[in-house]
Scaffold this active site. Structure first.
Site, short mmCIF file in Angstrom:
data_model
loop_
_atom_site.label_atom_id
_atom_site.label_comp_id
_atom_site.label_asym_id
_atom_site.label_seq_id
_atom_site.Cartn_x
_atom_site.Cartn_y
_atom_site.Cartn_z
N CYS A 111 1.32 -1.14 0.34
CA CYS A 111 0.08 -0.03 -0.16
C CYS A 111 0.84 0.96 -0.41
O CYS A 111 0.01 2.86 -0.14
CB CYS A 111 -0.42 0.16 1.30
SG CYS A 111 -2.32 -1.43 1.29
N HIS A 259 -3.03 7.63 2.67
CA HIS A 259 -3.29 6.05 2.00
C HIS A 259 -4.57 5.86 3.38
O HIS A 259 -5.24 5.60 4.75
CB HIS A 259 -2.85 4.91 2.95
CG HIS A 259 -3.27 3.22 2.54
ND1 HIS A 259 -3.82 3.03 1.18
CD2 HIS A 259 -3.51 2.21 3.02
CE1 HIS A 259 -4.37 1.60 1.11
NE2 HIS A 259 -3.65 1.27 2.55
N ASN A 289 -10.27 -0.11 0.24
CA ASN A 289 -8.43 0.10 0.77
C ASN A 289 -8.32 -0.10 -1.22
O ASN A 289 -8.02 -1.87 -1.39
CB ASN A 289 -8.31 -0.92 1.91
CG ASN A 289 -6.77 -0.39 1.51
OD1 ASN A 289 -5.74 -0.34 0.32
ND2 ASN A 289 -6.49 -1.28 2.71
N1 COA Z 1 -18.68 -8.33 9.83
C1 COA Z 1 -19.35 -8.57 11.33
N2 COA Z 1 -18.04 -8.77 12.40
C2 COA Z 1 -16.96 -8.80 12.16
C3 COA Z 1 -15.89 -8.61 10.52
C4 COA Z 1 -17.33 -8.55 9.87
N3 COA Z 1 -16.37 -8.08 8.29
N4 COA Z 1 -14.86 -8.82 10.46
C5 COA Z 1 -14.75 -9.37 11.72
N5 COA Z 1 -15.91 -9.31 13.01
C6 COA Z 1 -15.81 -9.74 14.26
C7 COA Z 1 -14.65 -10.20 14.50
O1 COA Z 1 -14.96 -12.24 14.82
C8 COA Z 1 -14.60 -9.67 16.64
O2 COA Z 1 -16.07 -10.76 16.75
P1 COA Z 1 -15.78 -11.25 18.71
O3 COA Z 1 -15.90 -10.12 19.03
O4 COA Z 1 -17.27 -12.56 18.44
O5 COA Z 1 -13.97 -12.40 17.69
C9 COA Z 1 -15.19 -8.07 16.19
O6 COA Z 1 -15.71 -8.32 14.75
C10 COA Z 1 -14.24 -7.82 16.36
O7 COA Z 1 -12.87 -8.18 15.89
P2 COA Z 1 -11.83 -7.25 15.41
O8 COA Z 1 -10.28 -7.69 14.50
O9 COA Z 1 -10.91 -6.56 16.85
O10 COA Z 1 -12.47 -5.66 14.95
P3 COA Z 1 -11.57 -4.58 14.28
O11 COA Z 1 -12.06 -3.57 14.88
O12 COA Z 1 -10.31 -4.44 14.64
O13 COA Z 1 -11.96 -4.45 13.37
C11 COA Z 1 -10.87 -4.15 10.59
C12 COA Z 1 -11.04 -4.90 12.53
C13 COA Z 1 -9.76 -5.31 9.79
C14 COA Z 1 -11.77 -3.74 10.82
C15 COA Z 1 -8.75 -3.75 11.62
O14 COA Z 1 -9.03 -4.33 12.38
C16 COA Z 1 -8.87 -2.31 11.01
O15 COA Z 1 -9.05 -1.82 9.87
N6 COA Z 1 -7.20 -2.84 11.20
C17 COA Z 1 -6.58 -2.27 9.64
C18 COA Z 1 -6.58 -3.70 8.89
C19 COA Z 1 -5.75 -2.69 7.27
O16 COA Z 1 -5.78 -1.33 6.92
N7 COA Z 1 -5.18 -3.09 6.35
C20 COA Z 1 -4.67 -2.90 5.74
C21 COA Z 1 -3.69 -1.91 5.53
S1 COA Z 1 -2.92 -1.47 4.43
#
Ligand code: COA
Length: 333
Positions: A111, A259, A289
């Site tokens: 990215c 980004h 993204n």
């Molecule tokens: N829909 C519904 N629930 C979801 C889900 C979805 N698409 N994806 C994950 N969950 C659930 C998980 O299973 C978890 O459930 P649990 O509490 O029962 O275990 C809960 O939601 C929370 O998950 P978590 O991973 O803690 O969520 P988060 O707030 O960290 O959000 C991301 C997840 C991926 C959106 C976030 O971590 C993020 O944006 N990270 C950066 C990723 C990124 O930018 N990547 C590219 C880099 S260039």
């Protein structure tokens, strides 16, 4: 001698996939995706390749700069999702647009790719090796995403953005007293954190191995929370470092083009920089993204809408797999 961007272009696939559409594929909800990421819909390729989208973006950037493909000396395509390992995507773009006089190659910093490619073009131009470059970020990530994995498939989209970069041999001064062009850049990599975000392509496999290592195709693997924590710390740190190098502060900046990985990451960066969120334009709601394509697509959108004016000081900043990160400071014009 510095470099400046004199034209931008972008291209997105026509197909829109909404959060509601994704509810049909995985256990998720429009509400969850909006709240946790800011994404409402993304564009998904129904056949466009990285080269097709990148070539379209390049043609638009050339048109905006008032240049012909024959004038292009260098084409750099940042991508982590090319359809072909050989030839590189940049050579395919060269062929599609007819840039017969250009040297063309790819660069992969995930990215952060567009930013690293822009810096590479700037360095070449400053060294006097080339007078101009088409710098591209292009991705079709939809083929690297596991559409059964709700933790990743909701995040990504396809698209390409391009910038025509030219040598600025004579200083161009804006009415606000700023000199047009690149002012400073910071880039970094932390290869120890490779497992945080990865996509294995081909492991070692040949006729001389006792046991075949041939593996099934693998999809993007991500520890979302680790990426999140990395981004909210590293992005403001490298922005401040880049500003400091140029003898500037956040108050000297008109726009922060970041980004677009997660709306909450951008909000957190704005808070950490103690800067109004209104200076952080976003389009993540419409495109998700798009990895290396994200920054140039947003730059083009802002440029075409007239949101960027001559003399504006802009910060570009990205982060991604590697882990990689960087920030550039430049004056538009
Ligand atoms: N829909 C519904 N629930 C979801 C889900 C979805 N698409 N994806 C994950 N969950 C659930 C998980 O299973 C978890 O459930 P649990 O509490 O029962 O275990 C809960 O939601 C929370 O998950 P978590 O991973 O803690 O969520 P988060 O707030 O960290 O959000 C991301 C997840 C991926 C959106 C976030 O971590 C993020 O944006 N990270 C950066 C990723 C990124 O930018 N990547 C590219 C880099 S260039």
């Amino acid at each position: 001698m510095t470099s400046r961007i004199t034209g931008t272009g972008s291209a997105l696939p026509e197909k829109r996939v909404t959060n509601i559409d994704l509810q049909e594929l995985v256990e998720t909800s429009d509400e969850w995706i909006r709240e946790r990421t800011g994404i409402v819909e993304r564009r998904i390729s129904t056949g466009d390749t990285v080269a097709d989208l990148s070539a379209k973006a390049c043609e638009r950037a050339l048109q905006a700069a008032g240049k012909t493909a024959q004038e292009v000396e260098l084409i750099l395509v940042a991508t982590c999702s090319p359809e072909m390992l050989l030839p590189c995507c940049a050579c395919q773009v060269q062929d599609q647009i007819g840039a017969v006089n250009a040297v063309a190659f790819d660069l992969n910093a995930a990215c952060s790719g567009f930013l690293f490619a822009l810096n590479t073009a700037h360095a070449y131009i400053q060294a006097g090796l080339y007078n101009n470059a088409l710098v591209v970020g292009g991705e079709v990530l939809s083929k690297l995403v596991d559409w059964k994995d709700r933790s990743t498939c909701i995040l990504f989209g396809d698209g390409a953005g391009a910038a025509y970069v030219e040598a600025s041999t004579q200083d161009i001064w804006c009415p606000n007293g700023r000199r047009v062009g690149m002012e400073s850049m910071v880039q970094g990599s932390d290869g120890t954190r490779a497992n945080v975000l990865s996509c294995v392509q081909r492991t070692v496999h040949n006729a001389f191995l006792e046991q075949s290592n041939k593996e099934e195709f693998q999809y993007i693997q991500m520890d979302g929370q680790e990426v999140y924590k990395f981004a909210i710390k590293q992005v403001p740190t490298c922005i401040l470092e880049a500003l400091d190098k140029a003898g500037l502060t956040t108050e000297d900046v008109d726009l922060f083009i970041l980004h677009q990985a997660n709306e909450r990451i951008i909000e957190s960066v704005a808070r950490r920089l103690k800067t109004a969120l209104s200076k952080f334009p976003m389009n993540i709601d419409k495109v998700g993204n798009m990895s290396s394509a994200t920054i140039p697509v947003l730059l083009d959108e802002l440029n075409r809408s007239g949101a960027i004016k001559q003399g504006d000081r802009i910060v570009l900043s990205g982060f991604g797999a590697g882990l990689t990160y960087g920030a550039d400071v430049f004056v538009w014009g």
